[in-house]
Design a protein around this motif. Structure first.
Motif, short mmCIF file in Angstrom:
data_model
loop_
_atom_site.label_atom_id
_atom_site.label_comp_id
_atom_site.label_asym_id
_atom_site.label_seq_id
_atom_site.Cartn_x
_atom_site.Cartn_y
_atom_site.Cartn_z
N ARG A 1 0.84 -1.21 0.00
CA ARG A 1 0.00 0.00 0.00
C ARG A 1 0.87 1.25 0.00
O ARG A 1 0.58 2.23 -0.68
N ASN B 1 -5.46 1.09 -5.00
CA ASN B 1 -4.74 0.43 -3.92
C ASN B 1 -4.36 1.43 -2.83
O ASN B 1 -4.53 1.17 -1.64
N ASN C 1 -7.19 0.48 -0.57
CA ASN C 1 -6.60 -0.82 -0.28
C ASN C 1 -7.22 -1.91 -1.17
O ASN C 1 -7.43 -3.04 -0.73
#
Length: 143
Positions: free
Chosen positions: A13, A119, A123
């Motif tokens: 991340r 992302n 996430n």
């Protein structure tokens, strides 16, 4: 078949945040050499491994020591696949910009930016989900 050891899910991340910034800068400026560097970053993650990838190194040495330890782990295979997908889009974007087919560069970079942003912000790893879908639809012979 594993792509290596499981990883701290906060690392990918973090990498997605950096990637989002890099790709946004490329779209704003059109500076394709920066996209070429991002292409190399994707290539390292996809074809050599996540551990030696530049953003992984930044996370491991500069960020992770400042965070509480976690026992949560994520399989590296979907992440490496996502890096390979990013590599393809970044490579196409780099070639587009470098050869004067700017529209191709913009579109390919925008697709990569969209995936990285999903992302970073939510996430949601689009490449990882693609990997899992492909594995469900076409399971490996070893399974």
């Amino acid at each position: 078949m594993s792509a290596g050891p499981a990883v701290d899910p906060r690392g990918p991340r973090f990498a997605a945040v950096i990637t989002t910034v890099v790709l946004a800068v490329v779209l704003i400026t059109g500076w394709w050499p920066l996209l070429a560097v991002q292409t190399v970053v994707f290539a390292i993650g996809a074809f050599i491994g996540l551990r030696p990838a530049p953003y992984s190194l930044l996370y491991r040495y500069l960020v992770a020591p400042r965070l509480a330890p976690t026992s949560e782990r994520e399989d590296a295979a979907p992440l490496r696949f996502a890096q390979a997908v990013g590599f393809v889009f970044a490579l196409v974007g780099t070639v587009g910009y470098a050869t004067g087919v700017t529209a191709l560069g913009i579109v390919a970079t925008a697709f990569a930016l969209f995936a990285a942003f999903l992302n970073a912000a939510f996430n949601f790893c689009l490449g990882c989900e693609m990997y899992l879908l492909i594995r469900r639809v076409a399971p490996s012979q070893a399974s």
